[in-house]
Design a protein around this motif. Structure first.
Motif, PDB file in Angstrom:
ATOM      1  N   VAL A  32       0.849  -1.204   0.000  1.00 33.02           N
ATOM      2  CA  VAL A  32       0.000   0.000   0.000  1.00 33.02           C
ATOM      3  C   VAL A  32       0.881   1.249   0.000  1.00 33.02           C
ATOM      4  N   ALA A  33       1.926   1.243   0.816  1.00 31.34           N
ATOM      5  CA  ALA A  33       2.829   2.405   0.860  1.00 31.34           C
ATOM      6  C   ALA A  33       3.489   2.620  -0.493  1.00 31.34           C
ATOM      7  N   ALA A  34       3.897   1.530  -1.142  1.00 28.76           N
ATOM      8  CA  ALA A  34       4.524   1.655  -2.456  1.00 28.76           C
ATOM      9  C   ALA A  34       3.520   2.187  -3.482  1.00 28.76           C
ATOM     10  N   LEU A  35       2.295   1.709  -3.432  1.00 29.10           N
ATOM     11  CA  LEU A  35       1.267   2.185  -4.357  1.00 29.10           C
ATOM     12  C   LEU A  35       0.934   3.655  -4.105  1.00 29.10           C
ATOM     13  N   GLU A  36       0.872   4.032  -2.823  1.00 23.01           N
ATOM     14  CA  GLU A  36       0.591   5.429  -2.498  1.00 23.01           C
ATOM     15  C   GLU A  36       1.730   6.326  -2.966  1.00 23.01           C
ATOM     16  N   ALA A  37       2.951   5.848  -2.800  1.00 23.66           N
ATOM     17  CA  ALA A  37       4.101   6.632  -3.246  1.00 23.66           C
ATOM     18  C   ALA A  37       4.082   6.774  -4.761  1.00 23.66           C
ATOM     19  N   ALA A  38       3.755   5.712  -5.451  1.00 18.65           N
ATOM     20  CA  ALA A  38       3.691   5.762  -6.907  1.00 18.65           C
ATOM     21  C   ALA A  38       2.555   6.670  -7.359  1.00 18.65           C
TER      22      ALA A  38
ATOM     23  N   GLY B 129       1.341   9.169  -5.695  1.00 20.71           N
ATOM     24  CA  GLY B 129       1.679  10.537  -5.315  1.00 20.71           C
ATOM     25  C   GLY B 129       2.660  11.179  -6.255  1.00 20.71           C
ATOM     26  N   SER B 130       3.473  10.397  -6.922  1.00 20.99           N
ATOM     27  CA  SER B 130       4.482  10.948  -7.815  1.00 20.99           C
ATOM     28  C   SER B 130       3.936  11.217  -9.208  1.00 20.99           C
ATOM     29  N   ARG B 131       2.765  10.663  -9.502  1.00 19.95           N
ATOM     30  CA  ARG B 131       2.145  10.884 -10.808  1.00 19.95           C
ATOM     31  C   ARG B 131       1.012  11.889 -10.664  1.00 19.95           C
ATOM     32  N   PRO B 132       0.745  12.655 -11.722  1.00 24.71           N
ATOM     33  CA  PRO B 132      -0.404  13.562 -11.654  1.00 24.71           C
ATOM     34  C   PRO B 132      -1.704  12.768 -11.596  1.00 24.71           C
ATOM     35  N   ASP B 133      -2.652  13.298 -10.835  1.00 27.42           N
ATOM     36  CA  ASP B 133      -3.946  12.641 -10.695  1.00 27.42           C
ATOM     37  C   ASP B 133      -4.750  12.835 -11.977  1.00 27.42           C
ATOM     38  N   PRO B 134      -5.097  11.773 -12.714  1.00 24.66           N
ATOM     39  CA  PRO B 134      -5.833  11.925 -13.975  1.00 24.66           C
ATOM     40  C   PRO B 134      -7.257  12.426 -13.756  1.00 24.66           C
ATOM     41  N   CYS B 135      -7.780  12.324 -12.563  1.00 20.20           N
ATOM     42  CA  CYS B 135      -9.149  12.771 -12.285  1.00 20.20           C
ATOM     43  C   CYS B 135      -9.193  14.244 -11.873  1.00 20.20           C
ATOM     44  N   ALA B 136      -8.041  14.781 -11.536  1.00 21.17           N
ATOM     45  CA  ALA B 136      -8.005  16.174 -11.084  1.00 21.17           C
ATOM     46  C   ALA B 136      -8.229  17.110 -12.282  1.00 21.17           C
ATOM     47  N   THR B 137      -8.985  18.160 -12.063  1.00 18.68           N
ATOM     48  CA  THR B 137      -9.226  19.135 -13.128  1.00 18.68           C
ATOM     49  C   THR B 137      -8.438  20.408 -12.828  1.00 18.68           C
ATOM     50  N   GLU B 138      -7.909  21.003 -13.855  1.00 21.76           N
ATOM     51  CA  GLU B 138      -7.169  22.256 -13.692  1.00 21.76           C
ATOM     52  C   GLU B 138      -8.122  23.423 -13.807  1.00 21.76           C
ATOM     53  N   ARG B 139      -7.946  24.430 -12.985  1.00 24.40           N
ATOM     54  CA  ARG B 139      -8.803  25.617 -13.050  1.00 24.40           C
ATOM     55  C   ARG B 139      -7.984  26.813 -13.358  1.00 24.40           C
TER      56      ARG B 139
END
Length: 97
Positions: A79-85, A87-97
């Motif tokens: 889980v820690a490794a997945l969270e770290a991975a 966290g290092s990539r941009p969130d594809p669901c996040a929208t830019e404003r």
């Protein structure tokens, strides 16, 4: 003549056999988990034999707890490794404003 002490593998087999009725009453998926618990205990047979516990089932339970703890640790690391991975990539669901 002294008392004969059974090898721990035989003691473990007897202990598992004593739970036969309990196992039979379980659902199929729970029987698989039950079998896995005794498999965990068999993995630590040498440690169980060296423990010299007056009640052999205590060593069986400690073996089962050790393997459960190992599984929790391994999953926590994953889980820690997945969270770290993530966290290092941009969130594809996040929208830019």
């Amino acid at each position: 003549m002294g008392r004969t002490v059974l090898p721990f593998t035989q003691t473990l087999h007897q202990e598992e056999a004593s739970w036969k009725e309990f196992r039979r009453a379980l659902r199929k998926e729970d029987r698989e988990l039950f079998d896995a618990l005794f498999s965990d205990a068999r993995y630590h047979t040498t440690a169980c034999a060296c423990s010299g516990r007056p009640v052999p089932f205590e060593a069986v339970l400690m073996s089962i707890l050790l393997e459960a703890r190992r599984a929790v640790r391994d999953l926590s690391l994953r889980v820690a490794a997945l969270e770290a991975a993530a966290g290092s990539r941009p969130d594809p669901c996040a929208t830019e404003r």
